[in-house]
Scaffold this active site. Structure first.
Site, PDB file in Angstrom:
ATOM      1  N   CYS A 227      62.536-103.656 -30.130  1.00  0.00           N
ATOM      2  CA  CYS A 227      61.446-102.817 -29.609  1.00  0.00           C
ATOM      3  C   CYS A 227      62.011-101.804 -28.618  1.00  0.00           C
ATOM      4  O   CYS A 227      61.297-101.335 -27.736  1.00  0.00           O
ATOM      5  CB  CYS A 227      60.386-103.682 -28.931  1.00  0.00           C
ATOM      6  N   ARG A 229      65.178 -98.959 -29.179  1.00  0.00           N
ATOM      7  CA  ARG A 229      65.431 -97.646 -29.746  1.00  0.00           C
ATOM      8  C   ARG A 229      65.827 -97.801 -31.206  1.00  0.00           C
ATOM      9  O   ARG A 229      66.633 -98.671 -31.567  1.00  0.00           O
ATOM     10  CB  ARG A 229      66.576 -96.920 -29.013  1.00  0.00           C
ATOM     11  N   GLU A 258      61.291 -91.602 -37.410  1.00  0.00           N
ATOM     12  CA  GLU A 258      59.875 -91.884 -37.167  1.00  0.00           C
ATOM     13  C   GLU A 258      59.061 -90.635 -37.467  1.00  0.00           C
ATOM     14  O   GLU A 258      59.448 -89.532 -37.037  1.00  0.00           O
ATOM     15  CB  GLU A 258      59.660 -92.347 -35.722  1.00  0.00           C
ATOM     16  N   HIS A 277      55.850 -98.022 -33.317  1.00  0.00           N
ATOM     17  CA  HIS A 277      56.290 -97.648 -31.972  1.00  0.00           C
ATOM     18  C   HIS A 277      55.158 -97.816 -30.948  1.00  0.00           C
ATOM     19  O   HIS A 277      54.754 -96.881 -30.256  1.00  0.00           O
ATOM     20  CB  HIS A 277      56.802 -96.208 -31.957  1.00  0.00           C
TER      21      HIS A 277
END
Length: 528
Positions: A227, A229, A258, A277
């Site tokens: 959680c 990068r 992303e 994210h």
């Protein structure tokens, strides 16, 4: 001043900026030439992960003082270019720490108990109770790669749930790790020991694909949680290792690209859990990072130190009140020293004595360097002062001693041109009243501020009267005088506070007298 906000932040942050009197412009669609044009008139720039702050952007921002990142990661900001241009880069590392840590813990539980998979099947009408035999966290080993703020928070939370904690972080002391219940080990040992591995490193050239095929083999039978990068974990390798049973499962909130592409293999492996994210996506976290970033931008634009500066010396918020009065003192001592030396700068030493020596003084030292370089008309601030010293071959040293003979705390700035050197000592009276207390071997109690004249002369009757007369004849009013001498009849040094600039003719007239050894005019631009 103008603050440009190019990625959405909470309204609370915008309110902080407006209440500080800044002109806030929000535009979340800027890119290319439009971004360059918009930033050209901005003094502050606030971004999240959506805006790429490149060298070209920083060059276009001729008035930029600070780039604030509303969050932790600064992969999208060229910090080296910012430093070259004297632009502060600051993030908000505390604002979403709790949210990111809680999401990591939630993803750990979700992976251990297959919660999303069971949820989907039950929603589809299947009672698949016998298909999911979960793993308990109690008694298992958590491996933490990167024991920064979030990593430490995760370690503390899962330690309290009965997990044993091992960690890999080459930048943290064993004592610090022990205080949070973690055992520091080497990277491979961390992977081999972990039943659950959680990743908390920034994305750098060194950490890109840090965990790939070989590393995942060491985690055999375990679970991987990321959680932090995207790009730190090789996603293709991870998907393959979960699918072939090498790993029991994985949970990821961040990805190399992303939004996550539709053809990502992560989407097609049942025991890989993915979220878009969401680590910082709590109302409290968004408000915290927005207000923290806005506070730092406001501080920078007001000429005040920035707590979470990444390319300038930073200081812990709790320690800042203890060093704050010394920042201006160090800068002033540097300004006085360099104007008195009047030579090519080759070496600078900043020394700390007494109580101040117990503090983190990087920011104070940078301020001393700023003071030294500023009268030389170099474009300098606390951000680029250390870099300027390195680029120009100026040797900088720092020393500390808890012993101080005459003062509770003392700062000394020594400058040298290779042949001669000069030292200026400063201290604080009554906590925050600055004084220059020594210039080389001369003990003075000078109040630094505005315009000053420092004279060296023979110690004999009539010299001070001569100086006062010459100053008066050229319309220069003396506001204060601080005199010191080596011995009766030897040399004396006097510091004068004056109300106006001292004309060259006055200095030439004084230096024409045989009793005057030297006259230096110093400006402190208003002093402290």
């Amino acid at each position: 001043m103008k603050v440009l906000v190019t990625d959405p932040i909470a309204d609370a942050g915008l309110s902080v900026l407006r209440e500080a009197g800044h002109d806030v412009e929000t535009n979340y669609e800027l890119e290319g030439e439009a971004l360059l044009e918009a930033v050209s008139s901005a003094h502050g720039l606030i971004v999240r992960s959506g805006t790429e702050v490149t060298r070209e952007v920083l060059e276009a921002g001729e008035n930029l003082v600070i780039v604030g990142r509303a969050g932790i990661g600064v992969d999208n900001i060229d910090i080296d270019a910012a430093t070259d241009h004297g632009v502060i880069v600051a993030n908000a590392p505390e604002g979403n720490v709790r949210a990111a840590a809680e999401h990591t813990v939630a993803m750990t539980f979700a992976a251990a108990r297959s919660i999303p998979q069971a949820h989907v099947r039950l929603k589809a009408g299947e009672w698949a109770k016998s298909d999911y035999l979960g793993a308990e966290l109690n008694g298992k080993t958590l491996g933490v790669v990167g024991l920064g703020r979030v990593g430490q928070e995760v370690a503390k939370k899962l330690d309290s749930l009965g997990m044993d904690i091992v960690a890999y972080d080459p930048y943290i002391s064993e004592e610090r790790a022990e205080r949070i219940g973690a055992e520091l080990v080497e990277f491979e040992a961390c992977l081999e020991a972990a039943d659950f591995l959680t990743v908390h490193t920034p994305l750098t050239p060194e950490t890109e694909d840090l965990i790939s095929d070989a590393e995942l083999e060491l985690l055999e039978g375990g679970y991987l949680i990321n959680c932090a990068r995207g790009g730190v974990v090789d996603e293709d390798a991870l998907a393959a290792k979960v699918e072939d049973g090498t790993l029991s499962g994985a949970a990821l909130d961040v990805f190399a690209e992303e939004p996550l592409p539709e053809d990502s293999p992560l989407l097609y492996v049942e025991d890989v859990i993915v979220t878009p994210h969401l680590g910082a996506s709590t109302e409290a976290a968004q408000e915290n990072v927005a207000t923290s970033t806005a506070d730092q931008v406001s501080a920078a634009l007001a000429g005040e130190p920035v707590i979470n500066a990444l390319n300038a010396p930073s200081v812990d918020e709790s320690a800042f009140p203890r060093i704050e009065p010394y920042i201006g003192l160090a800068e002033t001592a540097g300004k006085v020293a360099t104007q008195l030396l009047e030579g090519r700068m080759e070496r600078i030493e900043v020394a700390y004595e007494g109580e101040i020596a117990a503090e983190e003084v990087d920011l104070v030292t940078a301020s001393a360097l700023k003071g030294v370089f500023e009268p030389l008309e170099w474009q300098v601030n606390a951000v680029n002062a250390p870099q300027i010293a390195e680029d120009r071959g100026v040797e900088v040293t720092e020393s500390k001693t808890r012993q101080a003979e005459d003062f509770q705390s003392l700062i000394s700035v020594t400058v040298s041109d290779g042949d001669d050197e000069l030292t200026v000592d400063g201290t604080l009276f009554a906590g925050d009243d600055p004084r220059i207390v020594r210039i080389d071997s001369y003990r003075v109690d000078a109040i630094p501020g505005g315009r000053m004249v420092v004279t060296r002369n023979t110690d004999e009757p009539g010299v001070i009267g001569l100086i006062g007369t010459v100053m008066g004849s050229h319309g220069v009013n003396i506001a204060g005088m601080f005199n010191a001498r080596e011995a009766i009849g030897g040399e004396a040094l006097t510091v004068y506070n004056v109300d106006t600039e001292v004309p060259d003719a006055a200095r030439e007239e004084l230096e024409g007298d045989d009793r005057i050894i030297g006259v230096s005019y110093i400006t402190l631009d208003g002093g402290l």
